[in-house]
Design an enzyme around this catalytic site. Structure first.
Site, PDB file in Angstrom:
ATOM      1  N   GLN A 138       0.819  -1.212   0.000  1.00  0.00           N
ATOM      2  CA  GLN A 138       0.000   0.000   0.000  1.00  0.00           C
ATOM      3  C   GLN A 138       0.862   1.275   0.000  1.00  0.00           C
ATOM      4  O   GLN A 138       2.057   1.234   0.305  1.00  0.00           O
ATOM      5  CB  GLN A 138      -0.881   0.014   1.254  1.00  0.00           C
ATOM      6  N   HIS A 139       0.198   2.380  -0.304  1.00  0.00           N
ATOM      7  CA  HIS A 139       0.674   3.757  -0.038  1.00  0.00           C
ATOM      8  C   HIS A 139       1.807   4.286  -0.924  1.00  0.00           C
ATOM      9  O   HIS A 139       2.053   5.477  -0.940  1.00  0.00           O
ATOM     10  CB  HIS A 139       1.135   3.939   1.416  1.00  0.00           C
ATOM     11  N   ASP A 198      -2.472  -4.841  -0.228  1.00  0.00           N
ATOM     12  CA  ASP A 198      -2.135  -6.237   0.106  1.00  0.00           C
ATOM     13  C   ASP A 198      -2.868  -6.751   1.345  1.00  0.00           C
ATOM     14  O   ASP A 198      -3.244  -7.930   1.414  1.00  0.00           O
ATOM     15  CB  ASP A 198      -0.622  -6.451   0.203  1.00  0.00           C
TER      16      ASP A 198
HETATM   17  O1  LIG Z   1       1.776   0.103   4.888  1.00  0.00           O
HETATM   18  C1  LIG Z   1       1.216  -0.966   5.031  1.00  0.00           C
HETATM   19  C2  LIG Z   1      -0.191  -1.031   5.527  1.00  0.00           C
HETATM   20  O2  LIG Z   1      -0.728   0.208   5.872  1.00  0.00           O
HETATM   21  C3  LIG Z   1       1.958  -2.228   4.716  1.00  0.00           C
HETATM   22  O3  LIG Z   1       1.268  -3.357   5.180  1.00  0.00           O
HETATM   23  C4  LIG Z   1       2.237  -2.301   3.241  1.00  0.00           C
HETATM   24  O4  LIG Z   1       1.014  -2.570   2.567  1.00  0.00           O
HETATM   25  C5  LIG Z   1       3.334  -3.310   2.911  1.00  0.00           C
HETATM   26  O5  LIG Z   1       2.980  -4.628   3.122  1.00  0.00           O
HETATM   27  P1  LIG Z   1       3.971  -5.910   3.116  1.00  0.00           P
HETATM   28  O6  LIG Z   1       4.787  -5.858   1.886  1.00  0.00           O
HETATM   29  O7  LIG Z   1       4.745  -5.892   4.372  1.00  0.00           O
HETATM   30  O8  LIG Z   1       3.010  -7.065   3.118  1.00  0.00           O
END
Ligand SMILES: O=C(CO)[C@@H](O)[C@H](O)COP(=O)(O)O
Ligand SMILES: Nc1ncnc2c1ncn2[C@@H]1O[C@H](COP(=O)(O)OP(=O)(O)O)[C@@H](O)[C@H]1O
Length: 465
Positions: free
Chosen positions: A70-71, A225
């Site tokens: 995300q983000h 994700d």
């Molecule tokens: O920033 C967040 C949720 O807000 C993280 O969960 C990212 O979405 C990255 O996820 P992973 O690669 O660690 O699964």
């Protein structure tokens, strides 16, 4: 009929091809992503291409969906070229911008009311403010801004101009300029942060079409994700998912949006039209990677060592803020080890303290979710770190709730595949796939672990470089 799901996560890209009706795994592929908190999106495209080839291609799938970290801020110029490497969710350089933005709108309550979250360095809006002030020429060239999964979906659909960009509710809700509660963009906040209004993707509903593969098969809306993991693991009301990947996350599917003025719980949306209150830490599986490397052991041995030490590690506490931290909001913090004595200076104690410290940070997150109304009947543990036997056995002692671990799998990619199956098959809800046998861990809570962690976690120092 086959469908495909993609997880373009922080460390790697995974592709699964599954039977749309039964969910049976037919083929899969994966490829690594580069390290770092700033990554050129072309590296994700290369990894996706390699993972798709390993998975036997997408020519025979009836639909596909992409889920992703995300983000991350992906800036495109007028011709659709990437302006600069993407800043990822775990890049903390926009911490100052986050503090500025929070103050400018009048504090946490105003942000929680507006978009369901309070700015921290992870969120896209803070990265855009950073870009506008640190790299004005790049900001000037930015004609559109989107997220990792939006960009990959757009590329798979043939990159047909900025107006063809699409996203979904779950990922839009992590930008800081879209409200899960109203289902609308807050372009006024985007303009306020960035100085002007770049093109943003259209937000699709749960089974909207984001474009088509070369074969003509539809691309689903995709997802962030964590939202995809909820769909992949088949979470029910009363379940809280804890994902131990690069990030540590704790979240549940909710009927109403969250708005936490403290910013601990982010009020995201899910993939089904519901909501996904979520707490995220920057430090999870990589804490175990780092301690395993320090002790020169692999994950199996780290787990064995951790389980050979007593609960509470005789008072040795590891505060896991190795990458700074987001929850609590301490972007400049470093990690710490407290309680070293001659007796606790052993590999087993350090291994145990690493697992306990990482889980305690997530247990603080579970408390915050409960504070926002979540019910924790059981915790479903997923992500790479859930493969550790020590994590599975120690988790119920720290969380004070029964823990179930579904069979090892790629739950984010599976969630994306299940969304693709929903797109292909239609209907009011996603198809039911049998999840396989879960393992249950019912160890008794050991309150001392969290008490000693709570006493230690404030005692860290900030990084100096
Ligand atoms: O920033 C967040 C949720 O807000 C993280 O969960 C990212 O979405 C990255 O996820 P992973 O690669 O660690 O699964
Ligand atoms: N048996 C294990 N014990 C602990 N950590 C593990 C184990 N297997 C994999 N990992 C870690 O899990 C992480 C990858 O998990 P994953 O959920 O795929 O992360 P992400 O989605 O953030 O890319 C890596 O840091 C990896 O070292």
């Amino acid at each position: 009929m086959l469908v495909a799901g993609v997880d373009s996560s922080t460390q790697s890209c995974k592709v699964v091809v599954r039977d749309a009706a039964s969910g049976e795994l037919v083929r899969e592929g994966r490829a690594a992503h580069p390290d770092g908190t700033e990554v050129h999106p072309h590296a994700w495209w290369d990894a996706l291409t390699e993972a798709i080839a390993q998975a036997g291609g997408l020519d025979d799938v009836a639909a596909a969906s992409v889920a992703g970290q995300q983000h991350g801020m992906v800036c495109l110029d007028e011709r659709g070229e990437v302006v600069r490497p993407a800043l990822l969710w775990n890049d903390t350089r926009s911490a100052g911008a986050a503090a500025e933005l929070t103050a400018e709108l009048g504090g946490g309550q105003a942000w929680a009311d507006a978009v369901g979250l309070v700015p921290v360095a992870s969120f896209t809006i803070t990265k855009l403010r950073w870009l506008a002030s640190a790299e004005p020429a790049n900001a000037e060239r930015t004609a559109a801004v989107c997220l990792p999964h939006d960009w990959l979906t757009w590329k798979l659909a043939g990159a047909g101009g900025l107006a063809a960009l699409r996203t979904d509710r779950s990922d839009a809700s992590g930008t800081g300029y879209w409200s899960a509660a109203t289902g609308e963009y807050r372009l006024d906040l985007l303009r306020h942060a960035f100085g002007r209004e770049p093109v943003v993707p259209e937000v699709l509903g749960p089974t909207g079409t984001a474009g088509n593969l070369a074969s003509g098969a539809p691309l689903g809306p995709g997802a962030g994700d964590n939202a995809a993991a909820a769909l992949g693991a088949g979470a029910l009301p009363g379940d809280v998912l804890v994902s131990i990947g690069t990030s540590g996350t704790a979240f549940s599917v909710a009927e109403t949006p969250a708005a936490d003025p403290s910013g601990t719980v982010a009020g995201f949306a899910d993939t089904t039209g519901r909501f996904l209150p979520l707490v995220a830490t920057l430090n999870a599986a990589r804490v175990l990677d780092a301690v395993a490397a320090l002790l020169r052991v692999d994950h199996t041995e780290l787990s064995r060592l951790a389980l050979s030490a007593p609960a509470g590690a005789d008072g040795l506490v590891l505060v896991p803020y190795l990458e700074g931290e987001r929850t609590p909001n301490r972007p400049l913090s470093t990690g710490a080890v407290h309680g070293l004595t001659l007796a606790t200076s052993t590999p087993a104690h350090l291994a145990r303290a690493a697992v306990e410290g990482m889980l305690c940070a997530l247990a603080d997150g579970l408390d915050a979710l409960v504070g926002q109304g979540a019910v924790v009947n059981r915790v479903i543990l997923v992500g790479g770190g859930a493969r550790s036997e020590a994590v599975r056995r120690i988790a119920p002692e720290v969380f004070g709730a029964p823990v179930v671990v579904p069979p090892p799998g790629e739950y984010v990619a599976d969630g994306a595949a299940r969304q693709a199956a929903w797109v292909a098959l239609g209907g009011a809800s996603p198809p039911t796939w049998s999840g396989g046998d879960v393992q249950s861990f019912d160890g008794k809570a050991v309150p001392r672990i969290r008490e000693q962690y709570a006493a230690a976690r404030e005692h860290t120092i900030d990084r100096t470089a």
